[in-house]
Design a protein around this motif. Structure first.
Motif, mmCIF file in Angstrom:
data_model
loop_
_atom_site.group_PDB
_atom_site.id
_atom_site.type_symbol
_atom_site.label_atom_id
_atom_site.label_comp_id
_atom_site.label_asym_id
_atom_site.label_seq_id
_atom_site.Cartn_x
_atom_site.Cartn_y
_atom_site.Cartn_z
ATOM 1 N N GLN A 62 0.745 -1.024 -0.040
ATOM 2 C CA GLN A 62 0.071 -0.068 -0.075
ATOM 3 C C GLN A 62 0.963 1.395 -0.077
ATOM 4 O O GLN A 62 0.558 2.283 -0.534
ATOM 5 N N VAL A 63 2.018 1.213 0.694
ATOM 6 C CA VAL A 63 2.977 2.524 0.589
ATOM 7 C C VAL A 63 3.439 2.567 -0.655
ATOM 8 O O VAL A 63 3.592 3.559 -1.256
ATOM 9 N N TYR A 64 3.653 1.483 -1.294
ATOM 10 C CA TYR A 64 4.138 1.546 -2.836
ATOM 11 C C TYR A 64 3.130 2.288 -3.617
ATOM 12 O O TYR A 64 3.198 3.026 -4.691
ATOM 13 N N VAL A 65 1.792 1.642 -3.605
ATOM 14 C CA VAL A 65 0.811 2.237 -4.383
ATOM 15 C C VAL A 65 0.612 3.804 -3.905
ATOM 16 O O VAL A 65 0.135 4.520 -4.981
ATOM 17 N N LEU A 66 0.586 4.059 -2.803
ATOM 18 C CA LEU A 66 0.646 5.473 -2.714
ATOM 19 C C LEU A 66 1.669 6.342 -3.117
ATOM 20 O O LEU A 66 1.450 7.528 -3.861
ATOM 21 N N PHE A 67 2.860 5.842 -3.230
ATOM 22 C CA PHE A 67 3.988 6.713 -4.059
ATOM 23 C C PHE A 67 3.747 6.722 -5.394
ATOM 24 O O PHE A 67 4.071 7.461 -6.075
ATOM 25 N N ARG A 68 3.165 5.623 -6.086
ATOM 26 C CA ARG A 68 2.798 5.677 -7.373
ATOM 27 C C ARG A 68 1.953 6.688 -7.791
ATOM 28 O O ARG A 68 2.049 7.385 -8.783
ATOM 29 N N ILE A 69 0.747 6.726 -6.855
ATOM 30 C CA ILE A 69 -0.180 7.696 -6.954
ATOM 31 C C ILE A 69 0.162 9.021 -6.985
ATOM 32 O O ILE A 69 -0.008 10.043 -7.846
ATOM 33 N N TRP A 70 1.128 9.384 -6.083
ATOM 34 C CA TRP A 70 1.833 10.542 -5.828
ATOM 35 C C TRP A 70 2.630 10.941 -7.019
ATOM 36 O O TRP A 70 2.594 12.182 -7.320
#
Length: 303
Positions: A249-257
């Motif tokens: 989920q941290v990775y997905v958050l950074f991808r979105i960012w």
């Protein structure tokens, strides 16, 4: 170019609700598929047995299960694309204004620009189809056979292949770049014509080819850096489910960012070239008073 990228980072950092909202919507879309996927996968404990059956011939049972999984994944991808088309108008509007806006104003911008972006998606999708249906075979079949027919050294063939890949990737990047600035011009200038926005975006990129492509590559490198960090921290099979879920989920958050930074940087660059820093043509929607307040106002005016 670098200033636009840094200002894009700042605008995304000052709009945490956008990042968290997109992350939450992405999670809601992916959660049903993630919960249903284990039940769709084959329950055969021996994966080698499945592989042997497929190698020996057509396995109708495995093909049906795979088609079911693929169909569910395709539905999730289609829903994700529609979600991005819907929220992109509000996101670009928020970044163009460089100030907080209310929820009603955000979703009003989403609704206003959704159909315009949908029409733009049809045009851009046709352009991508043409690249893969016509340009790719021309480069890697016609030109490849013509230029490598008399080549005797493998090194020369590798160089030719790499050059053809560069041409194809640059073509894809140009279509993506024009599409991005067409969205920016639709939102910032409140354009209703998709064809007009595409023509204006093409002229904007043509007059600033190095800076627009440089900003595009800078944003792409930021996205690739996040992907590289993910490959270094990808959960292993021995990790606990909770820890693997958290890291993912941290990775997905950074991808979105990074995707939001990409959008914000292009908005900032466009505003710096053709508009002042706080410009956006679409006005804030003026919501009417409650029916009770309007009734009192009407009564007062009649008296």
């Amino acid at each position: 170019m670098f200033g636009a990228f840094l200002e894009g980072v700042r605008r995304v950092l000052t709009a945490p609700a956008i990042t968290l909202g997109v992350a939450a919507a992405t999670f809601v879309l992916a959660a049903p598929l993630g919960l249903a996927l284990p039940g769709m996968l084959p329950e055969d404990p021996d994966a080698i047995t499945i592989a042997d059956r497929v190698m020996d011939g057509w396995d109708a049972g495995w093909a049906a299960e795979f088609a079911l999984v693929n169909g569910a994944a395709s539905s999730a991808v289609a829903a994700s694309v529609l979600l991005w088309l819907f929220v992109s108008g509000g996101i670009l509007d928020r970044f163009a204004r460089a100030r907080p806006i209310r929820t009603a104003a955000f979703f009003a911008a989403c609704g206003v620009h959704f159909l315009r972006f949908l029409r733009l998606g049809v045009v851009i999708g046709t352009a991508y189809w043409a690249l893969f249906a016509w340009l790719h075979p021309f480069l890697f079949t016609t030109l490849w056979n013509r230029w490598t027919g008399d080549v005797t050294m493998e090194r020369d063939a590798v160089v030719i292949r790499a050059a053809l890949y560069v041409v194809f990737l640059v073509s894809l990047a140009l279509v993506s770049l024009v599409s991005d600035y067409a969205k920016v011009r639709i939102v910032v200038e409140d354009r209703r014509s998709v064809i007009g926005a595409l023509g204006a975006a093409l002229r904007f990129v043509r007059r600033r080819p190095f800076r627009t492509m440089g900003l595009y590559l800078l944003s792409a490198l930021a996205s690739l850096a996040v992907v590289g960090l993910w490959y270094g921290a990808v959960p292993a099979a021995t990790w606990s489910v909770a820890w693997a879920f958290l890291v993912t989920q941290v990775y997905v958050l950074f991808r979105i960012w990074t995707r939001l930074v990409w959008m914000a940087a292009e908005v900032v660059f466009f505003q710096g070239e053709l508009a002042h820093a706080t410009y956006t043509a679409a006005p804030l929607p003026a919501w009417p008073d409650s029916p009770a307040a309007e009734a009192l106002e009407n009564l007062t005016s009649r008296r």
